[in-house]
Design a protein around this motif. Structure first.
Motif, short mmCIF file in Angstrom:
data_model
loop_
_atom_site.label_atom_id
_atom_site.label_comp_id
_atom_site.label_asym_id
_atom_site.label_seq_id
_atom_site.Cartn_x
_atom_site.Cartn_y
_atom_site.Cartn_z
N SER A 67 -4.74 -2.02 7.20
CA SER A 67 -6.05 -1.58 6.58
C SER A 67 -6.66 -2.73 5.70
CB SER A 67 -5.47 -0.38 5.37
OG SER A 67 -4.78 -1.00 4.46
N LEU A 68 -6.10 -3.75 5.57
CA LEU A 68 -6.67 -5.02 4.89
C LEU A 68 -7.97 -5.41 5.36
CD1 LEU A 68 -6.27 -6.67 2.21
CD2 LEU A 68 -4.85 -8.14 3.65
N PRO A 69 -8.04 -5.65 6.84
CA PRO A 69 -9.26 -6.09 7.49
C PRO A 69 -10.46 -5.14 7.08
CG PRO A 69 -7.41 -6.47 8.85
CD PRO A 69 -6.71 -5.64 7.68
N GLN A 70 -9.89 -3.82 7.27
CA GLN A 70 -10.97 -2.81 7.04
C GLN A 70 -11.65 -2.76 5.66
OE1 GLN A 70 -8.78 0.67 8.06
NE2 GLN A 70 -9.19 0.39 10.28
N VAL A 71 -10.74 -2.94 4.76
CA VAL A 71 -11.33 -2.89 3.24
C VAL A 71 -11.98 -4.14 3.18
CG1 VAL A 71 -10.38 -2.99 0.81
CG2 VAL A 71 -9.44 -1.50 2.51
N GLU B 223 -20.14 -0.77 -8.62
CA GLU B 223 -19.70 0.55 -8.25
C GLU B 223 -19.09 0.79 -6.81
OE1 GLU B 223 -22.37 3.80 -9.23
OE2 GLU B 223 -23.27 2.52 -10.77
N VAL B 224 -19.79 -0.07 -6.09
CA VAL B 224 -19.47 0.13 -4.48
C VAL B 224 -18.14 -0.82 -4.32
CG1 VAL B 224 -19.97 -0.89 -2.19
CG2 VAL B 224 -21.71 0.17 -3.56
N VAL B 225 -17.96 -1.86 -5.09
CA VAL B 225 -16.63 -2.62 -4.94
C VAL B 225 -15.58 -1.53 -5.71
CG1 VAL B 225 -15.21 -4.69 -5.93
CG2 VAL B 225 -17.50 -4.79 -4.98
N ARG B 226 -15.79 -1.00 -6.50
CA ARG B 226 -14.89 -0.03 -7.10
C ARG B 226 -14.41 1.03 -6.37
NH1 ARG B 226 -13.57 -0.12 -11.82
NH2 ARG B 226 -15.51 -0.90 -12.62
N ALA B 227 -15.66 1.74 -5.73
CA ALA B 227 -15.37 2.80 -4.63
C ALA B 227 -14.55 2.35 -3.44
CB ALA B 227 -16.59 3.25 -4.21
N VAL B 228 -14.74 1.00 -2.97
CA VAL B 228 -13.89 0.59 -1.68
C VAL B 228 -12.50 0.50 -2.15
CG1 VAL B 228 -13.77 -1.35 -0.33
CG2 VAL B 228 -15.99 -0.60 -0.61
N LEU B 229 -12.21 -0.14 -3.24
CA LEU B 229 -10.98 -0.64 -3.57
C LEU B 229 -10.03 0.63 -4.13
CD1 LEU B 229 -11.18 -4.08 -5.55
CD2 LEU B 229 -10.27 -3.52 -3.33
N HIS B 230 -10.90 1.61 -4.68
CA HIS B 230 -10.02 2.84 -5.21
C HIS B 230 -9.88 3.83 -4.31
CE1 HIS B 230 -10.48 1.93 -9.92
NE2 HIS B 230 -10.31 0.82 -9.35
N SER B 231 -10.74 3.67 -3.39
CA SER B 231 -10.35 4.95 -2.16
C SER B 231 -9.56 4.15 -1.07
CB SER B 231 -11.66 5.06 -1.41
OG SER B 231 -12.32 3.90 -0.89
N TRP B 232 -8.95 2.94 -1.34
CA TRP B 232 -7.93 2.28 -0.41
C TRP B 232 -6.73 2.95 -0.51
CZ3 TRP B 232 -6.18 -3.48 -0.97
CH2 TRP B 232 -5.56 -3.78 0.03
N ARG C 115 -7.39 11.18 -2.49
CA ARG C 115 -6.36 10.52 -2.82
C ARG C 115 -5.34 10.57 -1.96
NH1 ARG C 115 -6.74 6.92 -6.64
NH2 ARG C 115 -4.54 7.50 -7.12
N ALA C 116 -4.56 9.65 -1.66
CA ALA C 116 -3.42 9.35 -0.76
C ALA C 116 -2.13 10.06 -1.80
CB ALA C 116 -3.04 8.15 -0.76
N LYS C 117 -1.38 10.70 -0.91
CA LYS C 117 -0.33 11.48 -1.54
C LYS C 117 0.90 11.03 -0.96
CE LYS C 117 -2.47 15.19 -3.54
NZ LYS C 117 -2.24 16.05 -4.96
N VAL C 118 1.91 10.76 -1.48
CA VAL C 118 3.10 9.98 -0.95
C VAL C 118 4.36 10.98 -1.61
CG1 VAL C 118 4.87 8.27 -0.87
CG2 VAL C 118 2.36 7.68 -0.71
N THR C 119 5.22 11.84 -0.98
CA THR C 119 6.15 12.56 -1.39
C THR C 119 7.53 12.04 -0.65
OG1 THR C 119 5.94 14.04 0.70
CG2 THR C 119 4.86 14.66 -1.47
N ALA C 120 8.58 11.77 -1.56
CA ALA C 120 9.74 11.18 -1.14
C ALA C 120 10.39 12.33 -0.41
CB ALA C 120 10.56 10.97 -2.21
N PRO C 121 11.28 11.90 0.75
CA PRO C 121 11.98 12.99 1.46
C PRO C 121 13.11 13.69 0.58
CG PRO C 121 12.80 10.65 2.03
CD PRO C 121 11.45 10.52 1.24
N PRO C 122 13.48 14.71 0.81
CA PRO C 122 14.45 15.35 0.29
C PRO C 122 15.76 14.60 0.30
CG PRO C 122 14.05 16.80 2.03
CD PRO C 122 12.91 15.47 1.90
N THR C 123 16.46 14.57 -0.83
CA THR C 123 17.95 13.82 -0.84
C THR C 123 18.88 14.80 -1.29
OG1 THR C 123 17.53 13.23 -3.12
CG2 THR C 123 16.84 11.83 -1.42
N GLN C 124 20.12 14.41 -0.46
CA GLN C 124 21.30 15.52 -0.91
C GLN C 124 21.61 15.26 -2.66
OE1 GLN C 124 24.21 14.15 1.42
NE2 GLN C 124 23.99 15.61 3.10
N SER C 125 22.06 16.19 -3.05
CA SER C 125 22.65 16.18 -4.64
C SER C 125 23.81 15.28 -4.48
CB SER C 125 22.57 17.66 -5.23
OG SER C 125 23.81 18.14 -4.60
#
Length: 173
Positions: free
Chosen positions: A84-88, A13-22, A120-130
């Motif tokens: 972040s790899l060394p911290q994880v 459970e701890v390993v799962r929490a560490v990896l899934h919160s990365w 949860r980390a959120k990534v949004t793409a920058p707006p692009t021209q049509s």
């Protein structure tokens, strides 16, 4: 009151929490870097990392980092270079050390801390021209005028013999 989790399950459970919160793993899964089975790969990764600790005694930080980086590269086509790899890996090493020492209370506290602050980390793409807007415009690339031109009339020096693996390609005059 629920029965306490066996120590092996608590470590998982701890390993799962560490990896899934990365955030790196979250982004890789959320954006399909691991293909359609990205979430299953992330779950599998928990088991593989845990098994890696069981199979290898006295692991060094660099060994764990190399192993996790290799998993991320092979399974998610992701090179982790955000620091972040060394911290994880340090969190994984500490969790396994606590588990080996039988410090289950500390391990439970670690699990509670990870699950409480997990976001949860959120990534949004920058707006692009049509496509309509960009078809009328021409993009111009600026070049440094002081840089030598590829069509320079100066002859290139002859290739050095004895350098295996190099092929010299020259423009015809």
């Amino acid at each position: 009151m629920a029965a306490p989790a066996p120590p092996h399950a608590l470590l998982a459970e701890v390993v799962r929490a560490v990896l899934h919160s990365w955030p790196v793993l979250q982004i890789a899964v959320d954006n399909g870097f691991g293909g359609v089975y990205g979430q299953q790969k992330a779950d599998w990764m928990v088991d593989v990392v845990q098994q890696y600790f069981h199979d290898n005694a006295d692991l060094q930080q660099s060994e764990v980092e190399d192993f996790v980086a290799q998993l991320m590269d092979q399974e998610f086509d992701t090179v982790v270079d955000d620091g972040s790899l060394p911290q994880v890996c340090d969190s994984l090493i500490q969790a396994f050390s606590q588990w080996q020492q039988g410090a289950l209370q500390q391990l439970k506290h670690t699990l509670n801390t990870l699950t409480q602050k997990s976001q949860r980390a959120k990534v949004t793409a920058p707006p692009t021209q049509s496509d309509e807007d960009s078809s009328d415009e021409t993009q111009v690339m600026e070049c440094d005028s002081s840089a030598p031109s590829a069509s320079s009339t100066e002859p290139l020096p002859p290739p050095a013999d004895g350098e295996p693996g190099w092929t010299v390609v020259r423009k015809r005059k």
